[in-house]
Scaffold this motif. Structure first.
Motif: not given
Ligand code: SF4
Length: 454
Positions: A75, A157, A159, A161, A164, A242, A279
């Motif tokens: 990511m 998003c 942000q 993560c 992810c 989230k 989340h």
């Molecule tokens: S876990 Fe959810 S909020 Fe985080 S990057 Fe992935 S889709 Fe986006």
């Protein structure tokens, strides 16, 4: 009197003082509360990170972030100021404190977090490890369970993560992971989803996700949810964001609160349950602003705000950390703890994953402290199966870290597969957590062509 394994104490939520960070020293309350200001000041690269922390952090830390982004990161970086401010919340951060911080560990990964060499990824790790794309009924609509679907409305998003699970699709490409792109235009994709749901009355429950619905212009989200509310067979709608934690300022904007009020009123008049799922993985992320956003949604009639966290080593994989988080959510923010997912088997995630045995112990240790309705289930999302409670495992080879699971429904791609319900499906513990005998077995059986790139 002997102490309890977990001692409950009611704690006040605290908004960490952002003025302690050099880059935010002059930021006013009004700016901080503005969603627009937060979005405009997100950290997307090391230069901007340096602009926030300056020489509080060593050059080696910045180089560690850069090395991860150039190397194994699945990511790209995207951190709203709100989220950065919850790292090392009660002090001016030092490099050591940042490295040890639970929120930093999953939101701002560094190369030195990852396991070295082959250990970084499980041999069976995969992009789209849950095979959601294979189960798309129409583009972005995963029909895996008999009565419910997941609608991925967008691939961004506010942000990103590090862990992810939708790293295949969500966010910007990284050197390790070129991302897939939706082909249909959003309006056509959403139209096709609504048509499929009109044509498929057996589906009663829609998770509206992405990405994060906070990145949709609210009028587009409202139009889609209003479309769902016109379909008589849809009884549950869950909006996944989230950002309720990472950018609560978004959900506090008057036009968003009012719009959610309109949707909640329509849902209520039709007997549909409209909920928001967020989340949150660490207690320190639950601040007064998060609580204010959650309560604003509840105040306009959203039926419930629930949390689905992810179990991550170094973040929340102790019973004390999980219970602190659950009580912060429940007491402080009226958010119902719901699930903790085991981290999925994506590439380069082994340093975050825990074994099934650890997850089972944690589930045991959580029981009895929280009200039953707010006691989260720890679940394993087993590829080609779906969510299974961790104690539902059919058989578990602890030495090799291989668990075997069964299922009681056919996914969208097995409607004509007679053997689907008799088959056993596998999930794997991280190899570095196994005994020497287990690690030796994997060393002899690790198949190079199964080791994913990255
Ligand atoms: S876990 Fe959810 S909020 Fe985080 S990057 Fe992935 S889709 Fe986006």
């Amino acid at each position: 009197m002997l102490e309890q394994p977990y001692e409950y104490t009611a704690r006040e939520l605290v908004e960490p003082d952002w003025h302690r960070l050099p880059g935010f020293a002059g930021v006013t309350d009004e700016e901080w509360r503005s969603a627009q200001w937060q979005r405009a000041h997100c950290v997307k690269n090391v230069r901007q990170l340096r602009g926030v922390y300056g020489d509080l952090l060593d050059e080696a830390f910045y180089a560690d972030v850069e090395a991860d982004q150039a190397g194994r990161a699945t990511m790209s970086l995207l951190l709203p100021p709100q989220m950065l401010n919850t790292m090392v919340p009660d002090a001016r951060p030092s490099t050591a404190a940042m490295l040890a911080d639970p929120v930093r560990r999953y939101m701002l990964p560094v190369a030195s977090d990852r396991l070295p060499g082959d250990d970084a990824s499980h041999p069976y790790a995969a992009r789209d490890s849950l095979h959601e794309h294979e189960m798309w009924a129409v583009e972005g609509l995963t029909h895996r369970y008999p009565t419910k679907v997941l609608a991925e409305l967008l691939s961004t998003c506010p942000q990103y993560c590090g862990h992810c699970t939708r790293m295949d699709l969500v966010g910007n490409s990284t050197p390790a992971v070129p991302k897939l792109k939706f082909e249909l235009k959003p309006v056509d994709r959403q139209g096709a989803m609504l048509q499929y749901l009109r044509d498929t009355p057996g589906v009663r429950d829609v998770v509206v996700s992405g990405g994060d619905v906070a990145n949709l212009p609210f009028k587009n989200l409202e139009a889609f949810v209003a479309g769902l509310l016109e379909i008589d067979s849809i009884r549950d709608i869950r909006l996944a964001s989230k950002a309720l934690m990472g950018l609560p300022q978004h959900w506090l904007q008057p036009e968003v609160v009012e719009g959610m009020g309109r949707l909640a009123a329509t849902a209520r008049s039709r007997g549909v349950s409209l909920a928001v799922h967020t989340h949150v993985n660490a207690a320190q992320s639950v601040t007064p602003l998060v609580a204010e956003a959650a309560r604003a949604l509840l105040g306009v009639g959203v039926r419930d705000v629930r949390n689905q966290g992810v179990l991550l080593d170094g973040v929340n994989a102790t019973a004390g950390q999980l219970l602190d988080l659950c009580f912060a959510l429940l007491d402080g923010a009226s958010i119902t703890p719901y699930y903790f997912y085991m981290c999925d088997m994506i590439p380069s995630a082994e340093h975050w994953r825990v074994s099934l045995a650890t997850a089972q112990t944690l589930q045991h240790d959580l029981m009895g402290y929280l009200p039953g309705f707010a006691t989260p289930r720890i679940v394993c999302d087993v590829p080609y199966v779906g969510k299974r409670w961790v104690h539902q495992v059919a058989e578990y080879d602890r030495e090799r870290g291989i668990s075997y699971w069964t299922k009681n429904y056919r996914t969208g791609i097995e409607r004509t597969d007679e053997a689907a319900l008799d088959r056993r499906y596998t999930y794997y513990d991280p190899i570095h957590t196994l005994s020497p005998e287990g690690r030796a077995w994997w060393a002899a059986h690790r198949s190079p062509q199964l080791v994913p790139a990255g």
